[in-house]
Design a protein around this motif. Structure first.
Motif, short mmCIF file in Angstrom:
data_model
loop_
_atom_site.label_atom_id
_atom_site.label_comp_id
_atom_site.label_asym_id
_atom_site.label_seq_id
_atom_site.Cartn_x
_atom_site.Cartn_y
_atom_site.Cartn_z
N ALA A 1 -2.41 75.36 -23.29
CA ALA A 1 -3.46 75.14 -24.24
C ALA A 1 -2.61 74.40 -25.31
O ALA A 1 -3.38 73.28 -25.99
N ARG A 2 -1.49 74.70 -25.78
CA ARG A 2 -0.78 74.20 -26.84
C ARG A 2 -0.41 72.60 -26.32
O ARG A 2 -0.54 71.78 -27.24
N THR A 3 0.05 72.43 -25.29
CA THR A 3 0.34 71.19 -24.87
C THR A 3 -1.03 70.29 -24.83
O THR A 3 -0.62 69.04 -25.19
N ALA A 4 -1.90 70.66 -24.33
CA ALA A 4 -3.24 70.06 -24.46
C ALA A 4 -3.29 69.73 -25.85
O ALA A 4 -3.95 68.43 -25.99
N VAL A 5 -3.32 70.59 -26.70
CA VAL A 5 -3.71 70.30 -28.07
C VAL A 5 -2.73 69.28 -28.69
O VAL A 5 -3.18 67.95 -29.25
N VAL A 6 -1.26 69.23 -28.37
CA VAL A 6 -0.49 68.16 -28.93
C VAL A 6 -0.69 66.98 -28.34
O VAL A 6 -0.64 66.00 -28.95
N ALA A 7 -0.99 66.99 -26.80
CA ALA A 7 -1.15 65.61 -26.04
C ALA A 7 -2.36 65.14 -26.84
O ALA A 7 -2.58 63.65 -26.87
N GLY A 8 -3.51 65.67 -26.98
CA GLY A 8 -4.78 65.08 -27.54
C GLY A 8 -4.60 64.62 -28.80
O GLY A 8 -5.18 63.49 -29.47
#
Length: 98
Positions: free
Chosen positions: A2-9
């Motif tokens: 989820a953290r990776t998705a937030v950073v990528a978004g």
């Protein structure tokens, strides 16, 4: 994950915002360049001017020698390009009419 998705978004959003701002700046720069070019063109445009008016034909006072000289003068002005054929004909008609 989820953290990776937030950073990528977040990275995508920031990248899109930067791209839009840069495109806006380029558009402003293009508009400013077009305006400056238009001002330059207007400032340095060659002035349009009218050709000088034809020289007045000498007035004939009824003497045939003076009339002939006046007609010769008109012919010379036409030959030099000062008078157009139409102007020559008009001036000649005035002289012949008296």
């Amino acid at each position: 994950m989820a953290r990776t998705a937030v950073v990528a978004g977040t990275a995508t959003a920031v990248s899109n915002r930067v791209s839009r701002r840069q495109a806006g700046r380029w558009a402003q720069q293009a508009d400013a360049d077009a305006y400056r070019q238009q001002q330059y063109d207007q400032q340095y445009q060659q002035p349009a001017y009218a050709p000088p008016p034809p020289a007045p034909a000498p007035a004939a006072s009824g003497g045939s020698d003076e009339l002939i000289e006046a007609l010769r003068g008109l012919g010379q002005l036409r030959d030099q390009g000062v008078l157009t054929d139409a102007e020559f004909e008009a001036q000649k008609a005035k002289l012949l009419a008296g």
